[in-house]
Every structure is written in C-alpha cells, then in structure tokens.
Motif scaffolding. Structure first.
Motif, mmCIF file in Angstrom:
data_model
loop_
_atom_site.group_PDB
_atom_site.id
_atom_site.type_symbol
_atom_site.label_atom_id
_atom_site.label_comp_id
_atom_site.label_asym_id
_atom_site.label_seq_id
_atom_site.Cartn_x
_atom_site.Cartn_y
_atom_site.Cartn_z
ATOM 1 N N THR A 23 29.544 38.034 28.156
ATOM 2 C CA THR A 23 28.781 37.183 28.846
ATOM 3 C C THR A 23 29.507 36.330 29.927
ATOM 4 O O THR A 23 30.600 35.732 29.745
ATOM 5 C CB THR A 23 28.135 35.754 28.065
ATOM 6 O OG1 THR A 23 27.346 36.810 26.701
ATOM 7 C CG2 THR A 23 26.999 35.138 28.727
ATOM 8 N N ILE A 24 29.063 36.461 31.353
ATOM 9 C CA ILE A 24 29.714 36.014 32.479
ATOM 10 C C ILE A 24 29.093 34.946 33.244
ATOM 11 O O ILE A 24 27.717 35.280 33.466
ATOM 12 C CB ILE A 24 30.104 37.101 33.368
ATOM 13 C CG1 ILE A 24 30.835 38.272 32.617
ATOM 14 C CG2 ILE A 24 30.961 36.760 34.518
ATOM 15 C CD1 ILE A 24 32.238 37.732 31.980
ATOM 16 N N LEU A 25 29.686 33.910 33.542
ATOM 17 C CA LEU A 25 28.867 32.829 34.295
ATOM 18 C C LEU A 25 29.699 32.895 35.698
ATOM 19 O O LEU A 25 30.754 32.974 35.971
ATOM 20 C CB LEU A 25 29.436 31.564 33.788
ATOM 21 C CG LEU A 25 29.028 30.089 34.668
ATOM 22 C CD1 LEU A 25 27.682 30.181 34.597
ATOM 23 C CD2 LEU A 25 29.599 28.950 34.183
ATOM 24 N N GLU A 26 28.810 32.978 36.678
ATOM 25 C CA GLU A 26 29.018 33.269 38.110
ATOM 26 C C GLU A 26 28.403 31.750 38.601
ATOM 27 O O GLU A 26 27.362 31.468 38.551
ATOM 28 C CB GLU A 26 28.236 34.386 38.663
ATOM 29 C CG GLU A 26 28.607 34.583 40.114
ATOM 30 C CD GLU A 26 28.044 35.860 40.891
ATOM 31 O OE1 GLU A 26 27.656 35.782 41.946
ATOM 32 O OE2 GLU A 26 27.420 36.754 39.864
ATOM 33 N N ARG A 27 29.300 31.146 39.524
ATOM 34 C CA ARG A 27 28.972 30.256 40.336
ATOM 35 C C ARG A 27 29.708 29.970 41.681
ATOM 36 O O ARG A 27 30.902 30.762 41.897
ATOM 37 C CB ARG A 27 29.097 28.688 39.652
ATOM 38 C CG ARG A 27 30.590 28.301 39.690
ATOM 39 C CD ARG A 27 30.539 27.126 38.492
ATOM 40 N NE ARG A 27 32.010 26.395 38.574
ATOM 41 C CZ ARG A 27 32.326 25.319 38.296
ATOM 42 N NH1 ARG A 27 31.403 24.698 37.480
ATOM 43 N NH2 ARG A 27 33.624 24.704 38.165
ATOM 44 N N VAL A 76 33.862 29.367 47.772
ATOM 45 C CA VAL A 76 34.317 30.119 47.057
ATOM 46 C C VAL A 76 33.589 30.392 45.560
ATOM 47 O O VAL A 76 32.856 29.725 45.154
ATOM 48 C CB VAL A 76 35.864 29.662 46.385
ATOM 49 C CG1 VAL A 76 36.410 30.498 45.355
ATOM 50 C CG2 VAL A 76 36.655 28.901 47.468
ATOM 51 N N GLN A 77 33.412 31.973 45.341
ATOM 52 C CA GLN A 77 32.610 32.124 44.349
ATOM 53 C C GLN A 77 33.565 32.621 43.173
ATOM 54 O O GLN A 77 34.500 33.239 43.004
ATOM 55 C CB GLN A 77 32.056 33.658 44.637
ATOM 56 C CG GLN A 77 31.183 34.283 43.415
ATOM 57 C CD GLN A 77 30.587 35.666 44.009
ATOM 58 O OE1 GLN A 77 31.120 36.443 44.408
ATOM 59 N NE2 GLN A 77 29.171 35.473 43.815
ATOM 60 N N GLN A 78 33.446 31.610 42.045
ATOM 61 C CA GLN A 78 34.249 31.981 40.816
ATOM 62 C C GLN A 78 33.416 32.621 39.728
ATOM 63 O O GLN A 78 32.206 32.242 39.514
ATOM 64 C CB GLN A 78 34.633 30.718 40.425
ATOM 65 C CG GLN A 78 35.498 29.929 41.730
ATOM 66 C CD GLN A 78 35.969 28.689 40.964
ATOM 67 O OE1 GLN A 78 36.401 28.411 39.962
ATOM 68 N NE2 GLN A 78 36.400 27.634 42.003
ATOM 69 N N VAL A 79 34.038 33.093 38.901
ATOM 70 C CA VAL A 79 33.485 34.236 37.524
ATOM 71 C C VAL A 79 34.328 33.725 36.458
ATOM 72 O O VAL A 79 35.582 33.846 36.395
ATOM 73 C CB VAL A 79 33.458 35.485 37.973
ATOM 74 C CG1 VAL A 79 32.951 36.276 36.580
ATOM 75 C CG2 VAL A 79 32.658 36.073 39.091
ATOM 76 N N TYR A 80 33.608 33.313 35.463
ATOM 77 C CA TYR A 80 34.275 32.863 34.031
ATOM 78 C C TYR A 80 33.514 33.630 33.070
ATOM 79 O O TYR A 80 32.320 33.863 32.835
ATOM 80 C CB TYR A 80 33.948 31.168 33.868
ATOM 81 C CG TYR A 80 34.431 30.493 34.919
ATOM 82 C CD1 TYR A 80 35.726 29.857 35.108
ATOM 83 C CD2 TYR A 80 33.492 29.893 36.013
ATOM 84 C CE1 TYR A 80 35.996 29.071 36.035
ATOM 85 C CE2 TYR A 80 33.801 29.223 36.954
ATOM 86 C CZ TYR A 80 35.088 28.651 36.837
ATOM 87 O OH TYR A 80 35.413 27.764 38.065
ATOM 88 N N MET A 124 24.836 31.251 37.572
ATOM 89 C CA MET A 124 24.125 32.472 37.048
ATOM 90 C C MET A 124 24.791 32.792 35.981
ATOM 91 O O MET A 124 25.890 33.088 35.937
ATOM 92 C CB MET A 124 23.791 33.374 38.239
ATOM 93 C CG MET A 124 23.139 34.528 37.959
ATOM 94 S SD MET A 124 22.667 35.855 39.316
ATOM 95 C CE MET A 124 21.872 34.889 40.322
ATOM 96 N N VAL A 125 24.041 33.250 34.896
ATOM 97 C CA VAL A 125 24.508 33.952 33.835
ATOM 98 C C VAL A 125 24.320 35.308 33.621
ATOM 99 O O VAL A 125 23.102 35.568 33.988
ATOM 100 C CB VAL A 125 24.109 33.374 32.743
ATOM 101 C CG1 VAL A 125 24.747 33.835 31.219
ATOM 102 C CG2 VAL A 125 24.690 31.833 32.640
ATOM 103 N N HIS A 126 25.125 36.231 33.607
ATOM 104 C CA HIS A 126 24.887 37.670 33.304
ATOM 105 C C HIS A 126 25.285 37.977 32.015
ATOM 106 O O HIS A 126 26.431 37.955 31.269
ATOM 107 C CB HIS A 126 25.808 38.323 34.029
ATOM 108 C CG HIS A 126 25.720 37.923 35.843
ATOM 109 N ND1 HIS A 126 24.789 38.779 36.649
ATOM 110 C CD2 HIS A 126 26.425 37.141 36.497
ATOM 111 C CE1 HIS A 126 24.827 38.213 37.563
ATOM 112 N NE2 HIS A 126 25.985 37.151 37.851
ATOM 113 N N PHE A 127 24.469 38.798 31.355
ATOM 114 C CA PHE A 127 24.628 39.020 29.820
ATOM 115 C C PHE A 127 24.883 40.743 30.067
ATOM 116 O O PHE A 127 24.005 41.556 30.401
ATOM 117 C CB PHE A 127 23.309 39.020 29.015
ATOM 118 C CG PHE A 127 22.922 37.510 28.857
ATOM 119 C CD1 PHE A 127 23.699 36.719 28.038
ATOM 120 C CD2 PHE A 127 22.232 36.828 29.848
ATOM 121 C CE1 PHE A 127 23.218 35.333 27.848
ATOM 122 C CE2 PHE A 127 21.934 35.517 29.715
ATOM 123 C CZ PHE A 127 22.420 34.777 28.549
#
Length: 210
Positions: free
Chosen positions: A9-13, A18-22, A1-4
């Motif tokens: 701009t953050i990619l969450e997967r 494990v939940q990772q955020v980039y 999921m992409v958050h703006f």
C-alpha cells in the motif's frame, strides 16, 4: 493519494514541487480511517443498497406496487391511464438511472432476476430516455425519489414502446389499456431482462446509457 496493490500500500503526496512516495502500513491506515466520522444521512424509504462506483454515489431502491396515473400520447394529445405498477427496482449512479421490474413482491436478494420494466422511454439495459424533461440530477439521498417522480410524471411517448409485454409485444401501452381495473399488475406478462440484482450492485452498465 493512496494506491492499493497486491503486495503493498503506497501513499503518494506532493510537497511543493516534489512528489514523494511512501510505503504505508495497512493496519495504521485502517486505524486512521476508522476514526473519520461518517454517516449515510437519512436514507430514502425502501433502499436496497448504497455504494460508490467510479467516484459516484450508487443508490438502489425497491419501489412497491402502486396505482399511478400515467400520461401517454395519442394523436399528439395527452391521454391519462391509471394502472397499478409492478414491484420495481430503481437505481441511480451519477446522472444515469435504471429501472427494472420484479416478478414477486418479496424483498429481493443478490441473485434475484430482474425483468424489463413495462414502460416506454426505457432502453433495453434499463436506462432512461428523459426526452425533453431536462437534465438528470446527480443520484443522492435527496434526489433519488425526485428523479423517480420525474420519471412517472413525464409523458410516455411511443418511443421504446415495444418488447415490454408478453401479451402485446408491439405496444406495452396497449396492454395497459386492458388492465386499468386490475388491482395488481399481471407479473406473468413481464419479460426477463437477463440480468441479476448483483450486477446493479456491482455498478455494471452505468457507463453505457443504451
């Protein structure tokens, strides 16, 4: 999921449990999305605009004037009336459909003012009371005209019959009876709905069906 966000701009997967955020470079994201094949498919005739609102397809189309054989009820008996309907704006988002009239046959723009459609069974915000005609279909290319046909072939009861005509504010159906031989709908009889087309384009009012 992409958050703006305004600043990032953050990619969450989720990788397993494990939940990772980039952080994501917006230029890279734009290049990636630009390579995804996409098409609207064949659009229905007279489509004004298409988009998405709250995860649902939004379709807005222009409906030109046309003589239609409408069915009303009188003493609980079907009664046909043939009139030329005015130019209309018909829109659907999810299973919510709205209909308005235009006071000109010109192609509308964003600032075009909309008018109450001169039909019963329509709430003041343009949404449809379908009665016992069945559940509305999800708005899409293949269904937008189907739902318009269902609207015009349904029986127009006295429900929400008032405040749709300047000449006969108590009953727009009574006004219909005076224009059966007219070649065009008297646009001066339409009442303003205090809404512009841009508000439909922005998806306002589809959550509230009345």
């Amino acid at each position: 999921m992409v958050h703006f966000y305004k600043t990032a701009t953050i990619l969450e997967r989720n990788d397993g449990l494990v939940q990772q955020v980039y952080p994501v470079n917006i230029e890279s994201l734009h290049a990636l999305l630009g390579n995804i094949p996409r098409s609207t498919g064949i659009l229905p005739e007279h489509v004004i605009a298409m988009g998405r609102h709250d995860g649902r397809d939004l379709i807005i189309k222009y409906v030109p004037p046309k003589r239609r054989n409408l069915i009303t009820t009188e003493s609980n008996k079907p009664k046909p009336i043939s009139i030329v309907t005015p130019p209309l704006v018909w829109s659907g988002c999810g299973t919510v459909y709205r209909i308005y009239a235009l006071n000109s046959t010109a192609w509308p723009n964003e600032n075009t003012m909309l008018y109450h459609s001169p039909f019963p069974n329509v709430y003041s915000n343009g949404t449809i009371c379908w009665g016992d005609t069945g559940n509305a279909l999800q708005a899409a290319n293949r269904t937008i005209d189907t739902m318009l046909d269902r609207f015009f072939t349904s029986v127009f009861a006295s429900h929400l019959n008032n405040s749709r005509s300047r000449s006969n504010p108590g009953s727009v159906v009574k006004f219909w009876e005076t224009i059966t031989n007219d070649d065009a709908y008297p646009l001066g009889d339409l009442l303003p709905a205090n809404i512009r087309l841009i508000e439909l384009l922005e998806g306002e009012g589809y959550a509230n069906t009345r």
